[in-house]
Design an enzyme around this catalytic site. Structure first.
Site, PDB file in Angstrom:
ATOM      1  N   GLN A  20       0.797  -1.219   0.000  1.00 58.55           N
ATOM      2  CA  GLN A  20       0.000   0.000   0.000  1.00 58.55           C
ATOM      3  C   GLN A  20       0.836   1.277   0.000  1.00 58.55           C
ATOM      4  OE1 GLN A  20      -2.588  -1.861   3.276  1.00 58.55           O
ATOM      5  NE2 GLN A  20      -4.044  -0.545   2.234  1.00 58.55           N
ATOM      6  N   HIS A 112       0.860  -9.325   4.555  1.00 54.93           N
ATOM      7  CA  HIS A 112      -0.276  -8.395   4.548  1.00 54.93           C
ATOM      8  C   HIS A 112      -0.916  -8.442   3.156  1.00 54.93           C
ATOM      9  CE1 HIS A 112      -2.093  -4.686   6.613  1.00 54.93           C
ATOM     10  NE2 HIS A 112      -2.751  -4.814   5.478  1.00 54.93           N
ATOM     11  N   ASN A 156      -1.837 -10.796   8.371  1.00 58.12           N
ATOM     12  CA  ASN A 156      -2.828  -9.744   8.557  1.00 58.12           C
ATOM     13  C   ASN A 156      -4.190 -10.207   8.057  1.00 58.12           C
ATOM     14  OD1 ASN A 156      -3.558  -6.783   9.014  1.00 58.12           O
ATOM     15  ND2 ASN A 156      -4.194  -7.092   6.880  1.00 58.12           N
ATOM     16  N   GLU A 157      -5.172 -10.156   8.898  1.00 54.35           N
ATOM     17  CA  GLU A 157      -6.584 -10.383   8.544  1.00 54.35           C
ATOM     18  C   GLU A 157      -6.831 -11.593   7.661  1.00 54.35           C
ATOM     19  OE1 GLU A 157      -8.246  -6.762   7.022  1.00 54.35           O
ATOM     20  OE2 GLU A 157      -8.036  -5.754   8.938  1.00 54.35           O
TER      21      GLU A 157
HETATM   22  C1  FCB Z   1      -7.785  -3.345   6.634  1.00 55.26           C
HETATM   23  C2  FCB Z   1      -6.468  -3.713   5.983  1.00 55.26           C
HETATM   24  C3  FCB Z   1      -5.615  -2.536   5.641  1.00 55.26           C
HETATM   25  C4  FCB Z   1      -6.411  -1.363   5.143  1.00 55.26           C
HETATM   26  C5  FCB Z   1      -7.583  -1.075   6.055  1.00 55.26           C
HETATM   27  C6  FCB Z   1      -8.430   0.087   5.632  1.00 55.26           C
HETATM   28  O1  FCB Z   1      -8.745  -4.326   6.396  1.00 55.26           O
HETATM   29  O2  FCB Z   1      -5.705  -4.552   6.809  1.00 55.26           O
HETATM   30  O3  FCB Z   1      -4.645  -2.971   4.706  1.00 55.26           O
HETATM   31  O4  FCB Z   1      -6.767  -1.553   3.834  1.00 55.26           O
HETATM   32  O5  FCB Z   1      -8.396  -2.197   6.173  1.00 55.26           O
END
Ligand code: FCB
Length: 397
Positions: A20, A112, A156-157
């Site tokens: 990003q 990520h 991440n997520e």
């Molecule tokens: C999350 C992500 C991050 C960003 C935010 C707004 O879901 O981890 O990369 O895009 O949202």
């Protein structure tokens, strides 16, 4: 001496991720996705953070922040299967050391969302050997961070990756298949478990976790059993299932929290309770009480909690300031009830490439001019820095 709202050692910071902000990140699945028109924009040079990180970390420090969350780009570190690039490893080690030098605690994510192209071309997360590949990469990355980073997030997520990539199909690999989604979710559990085992054996001092997205699911109509049951089901599927599966393999819990979602059925819901509910530029509800509820719910996992993301896309900076203050007030309230929150990372340090949405949403406490790369600290960033320095919320919050 006035009482602080946050403990002395509380980690106030901001977060970014490699794809990003770095720029020129063209050896990964996301770049291919962008070229195939999967985003409104091409990430292109992004924020040139790959070159400008010393300046950006210094800006965070000057604001008063004492931590910075960033991610390593797997596709740079391992551009071909099994070939690790020493210069890239040195680059990321330098980022972590630079933080240390500035008195800023680095919090490093190893994954990520992006995958190296060689992996995505071979089935990505679902390719047969992906767990071993990921664990091997994590071991090499952790070796490079030895003595420089203490807080390390493997993934991440994971469940957002599953949702966007395998259910909605709006992120790579663009699938809409419940079977594939289930397989990907399971695979991302084994990725973390394998990486955790590998890193733990080599670096017993590192504190390991996952940056776990938590959506505050609430019934749209609390009188309707379908809404109530649906919200429990969705919270289980998206929030709790993964956390339960990796429960024994976390030194701390990373929490990414953005909003409340209103549930109307087992797999249905709406982002806002009513047309006039305040919302962010992403159309998400603004719900500090959802963060408070998430923190109370996470207490059950019996680990320190680091808020690894929380933030707002806002065209008006005063809206961002209000969001930060109100969410920090929710954190402080949870802290005073004994929830062990150890830090808060605002998303994001910089305006950046917001995946399929491109560059339009502005999450940054620092604005970035796309044409000149000029950085401008927003007033919300200054005020957030004052809160970080003093450990106190503005009066009347
Ligand atoms: C999350 C992500 C991050 C960003 C935010 C707004 O879901 O981890 O990369 O895009 O949202």
């Amino acid at each position: 001496m006035p009482v602080r709202d946050f403990p002395d050692e509380f980690l106030f910071g901001a977060a970014t991720s490699s794809h990003q902000v770095e720029g020129g990140n063209d050896n990964c699945d996301w770049w291919d996705w962008e070229l195939a028109k999967g985003s409104r924009d091409l990430s292109g040079s992004a924020c040139e953070h790959y070159q400008r990180y010393p300046e950006d970390i210094a800006m965070a420090r000057d604001l008063g922040l004492n931590s910075y969350r960033f991610s390593l780009e797997w596709s740079r570190i391992e551009p071909e299967p099994g070939r690790f690039d020493e210069r890239e490893l040195a680059h990321y080690r330098d980022m972590a050391l630079r933080c240390r030098e500035f008195g800023v605690e680095p919090i490093v994510s190893l994954h990520h969302f992006t995958l190296p192209r060689w992996l995505s071309a071979n089935g990505g997360v679902l390719s047969p050997g992906s767990t071993e590949r990921f664990a091997a990469y994590c071991a090499v990355a952790a070796d490079a961070l030895e003595g420089a980073a203490r807080y390390v997030l493997t993934i991440n997520e994971p469940m957002i990756l599953v949702l966007m990539g395998y259910v909605d199909g709006v992120w790579p690999p663009g699938k809409r298949s419940p079977t594939a989604a289930l397989a990907a979710a399971r695979r991302l559990v084994s990725w973390h478990l394998a990486a955790y085992g590998r890193i733990r054996a080599r670096h017993p001092d590192m504190l390991l976790g996952v940056a776990k997205h938590w959506i505050d699911f609430q019934p749209l109509d609390g009188h309707r059993a379908l809404h109530r049951g649906g919200s429990r089901l969705q919270s289980y599927l998206l929030n709790r299932w993964y956390l339960g599966a990796v429960r024994q393999a976390q030194d701390f819990i990373g929490l990414n929290y953005y909003s409340t979602r209103y549930v109307t059925g087992p797999l249905r819901g709406v982002p806002l309770a009513s047309e006039d509910e305040p919302r962010t530029e992403m159309g998400w509800s603004i719900s500090p009480q959802g963060l408070y509820r998430a923190l109370l719910a996470l207490r059950a996992y019996d680990r320190p909690i680091m808020i690894t993301e929380n933030g707002i896309a806002a065209a008006q900076d005063d809206q961002r300031l209000a969001y930060i203050v109100d969410h920090l007030a929710a954190v402080s309230k949870a802290l005073h009830q004994g929830v062990p929150v150890i830090g808060y990372q605002y998303w994001s340090l910089l305006d950046n490439f917001e995946w399929a949405e491109g560059y339009r949403p502005q999450f940054g406490i620092i604005g970035v001019d796309r044409a000149t790369q000029h950085r401008t600290v927003r007033p919300s960033g200054r005020r957030y820095g004052e809160i970080a320095r003093s450990g106190r919320l503005p009066k009347g919050t």
